[in-house]
Each structure stands twice: as C-alpha cells, then as structure tokens.
Design an enzyme around this catalytic site. Sequence first.
Site, mmCIF file in Angstrom:
data_model
loop_
_atom_site.group_PDB
_atom_site.id
_atom_site.type_symbol
_atom_site.label_atom_id
_atom_site.label_comp_id
_atom_site.label_asym_id
_atom_site.label_seq_id
_atom_site.Cartn_x
_atom_site.Cartn_y
_atom_site.Cartn_z
ATOM 1 N N LYS A 1 -17.257 28.449 37.142
ATOM 2 C CA LYS A 1 -18.133 29.207 36.243
ATOM 3 C C LYS A 1 -19.551 28.711 36.426
ATOM 4 O O LYS A 1 -19.772 27.514 36.646
ATOM 5 C CB LYS A 1 -17.703 29.019 34.783
ATOM 6 C CG LYS A 1 -18.654 29.697 33.789
ATOM 7 C CD LYS A 1 -18.180 29.591 32.366
ATOM 8 C CE LYS A 1 -18.595 28.322 31.662
ATOM 9 N NZ LYS A 1 -20.047 28.044 31.628
ATOM 10 N N GLU B 1 -21.739 34.378 25.535
ATOM 11 C CA GLU B 1 -21.863 33.351 24.487
ATOM 12 C C GLU B 1 -22.952 33.725 23.474
ATOM 13 O O GLU B 1 -24.102 34.011 23.854
ATOM 14 C CB GLU B 1 -22.181 31.983 25.117
ATOM 15 C CG GLU B 1 -22.316 30.883 24.054
ATOM 16 C CD GLU B 1 -22.257 29.471 24.591
ATOM 17 O OE1 GLU B 1 -22.017 29.279 25.810
ATOM 18 O OE2 GLU B 1 -22.447 28.540 23.796
HETATM 19 O O1 KIV Z 1 -19.065 24.125 28.859
HETATM 20 C C1 KIV Z 1 -18.396 24.829 28.097
HETATM 21 O O2 KIV Z 1 -17.463 24.359 27.441
HETATM 22 C C2 KIV Z 1 -18.750 26.237 27.970
HETATM 23 C C3 KIV Z 1 -18.346 26.967 26.719
HETATM 24 C C4 KIV Z 1 -19.129 28.191 26.563
HETATM 25 C C5 KIV Z 1 -16.926 27.302 26.628
HETATM 26 O O3 KIV Z 1 -19.360 26.766 28.838
#
Ligand code: KIV
Length: 266
Positions: A114, A183
Amino acid sequence: MSKITVQDFLRKKEDRKKITMLTAYAYPFARIVDEAGIDGILVGDSLGMVVQGLENTLPVTMDEMIYHTKMVSRAVNNAIVIGDMPFMSYQAGIEDAVRNAGRFLKEAGASAVKLEGGAEVVAQIKAMTRSDIPVMAHIGLTPQSIHRMGGYKVQGKTEEAAKRLLQEAHMVEEAGAFSLLLEAIPMKLAKRITRELSIPTIGIGAGPFCDGQVLVLHDVIGMFERFVPKFVKRYANLKEEALKAIKNYREEVEKGVFPAEEQSFK
Ligand code: KIV
C-alpha cells in the site's frame, strides 16, 4: 479455507460482500486476526505510533517494515498480507519505489503493498503494477502528509476538495491499483467513489458505503490510548485486562503466593 488473493477482493466487490481488514504488526496478534477470519492484514506504518511510541509515522524505515511484515507473514494462513510503504520509500522516484515495494514480496512474504497519495504516485503505481506487485492506493487523510495537512484532519469537505479526490480515485484505478483505501472523508463522497470505481474501496473513517473496512488493531482492542479518532469503535479493553493480570502477578510475588507448589519442581 484457502489464501485470500487480490482477485478475491475484486470478486467480493462484484458479489457485494464486505471486505474485512485490520492491521497487525507481529506474530501473536497476526495469528489471532487470521484465525478470526479477517480477509486482509495491513502491516501499517501506524506501527510507528502504536508499537514504537513515535509521535507520527514519518520516522518508520523500510527495514523496520520488512522486519514486522516477516513476523506477520509467518503467522498467517488465510488473510492476504499487505505491506505499507513507509515515508520516503517511494516518493523520491520510480526506481526506488519498485525496488522497495519488491522487498515486501521478495523478503517479507507480503502479497501486495500500500502507498499513500493520488496524482503524485500514479507513475509509481503503474511501474509497480508492471512489475507484478499488486498495489493498494490510499487517499483522503494520508498520515505521511501530516505537515502539509497541518494535522490529522478530515479531507474532501469542500466541493473542490471532493472533486479532486474523486478524480484521484479514478487516476489510481486507471494506474492499476487493485483497491483503494479511503481515510477520513465524508461518507457521501466515499459512497460516490465506491459506486464509480470497479476496484474495491476500503474505508477507515469513510462511512458504511465502502466495499470494506479497516481499523488499526490497537484501537480496536484498547491498546492505544494517546488519542482515539471519532471513527474508531473499541471492541475490547485489553490494556485494562493486561494491567489487572500484571498487578495481580506483582502482588502475588510480593506476598510469596507465587510460585506455589504446583509451579515448583520437587
Ligand atoms: O498505517 C496504517 O495502519 C494505515 C491505516 C489507514 C489503516 O494506513
């Protein structure tokens, strides 16, 4: 149950089944999250705050993320493990981004990564996807941009900001992201993005209309007290339980109650 894949995320959206995600950062809780049947585990850079005790996520390094992702991957049988790219592991250039993303798959056992950002990371998402690294994008409140945003604030509240986020959602989908984390944005905006995209949206503070939800595990189980965002629901208070147990132990040692005969060797 077989291992969840990025294709399962897409299928769940098509079938209108909710996707469940939580963060985890080490073996013991990753095992529990997996056993509970959660679809995806994000090894979030939030570990900087909830595990390392830092003020924000910015100091977290690639090596630390790899270390934690390895522990999580070792624990998991079913959930998909997604490694979170830390600050400055992808912003400076495409080569950097692909090499660092690749480390999550090659060294740490993750199946996807991510990264935070919209238009500014489209080239990185394209390059990673071309290298067969599935990417979850992340727009709205992006904690690595805390200094630009001036704090952890809800995003997309004006018409102009909402329009921009909608455009960016389309851009990251076109770049090849397999899903999109939203978010801290208004639920109406999250609903529209979810309806318009063919990839699943995963919300945190984005209301009930997203295709799935994610929360930080330590918020859910009551292990992080510094602040509790409005979007968090606490399902347990493990800190209180742990405190009770540890005080009990201390008192029993002080009184000579522990160890008793049953914990001693003859
Ligand atoms: O680092 C993290 O835990 C996130 C949250 C938005 C879930 O990116």
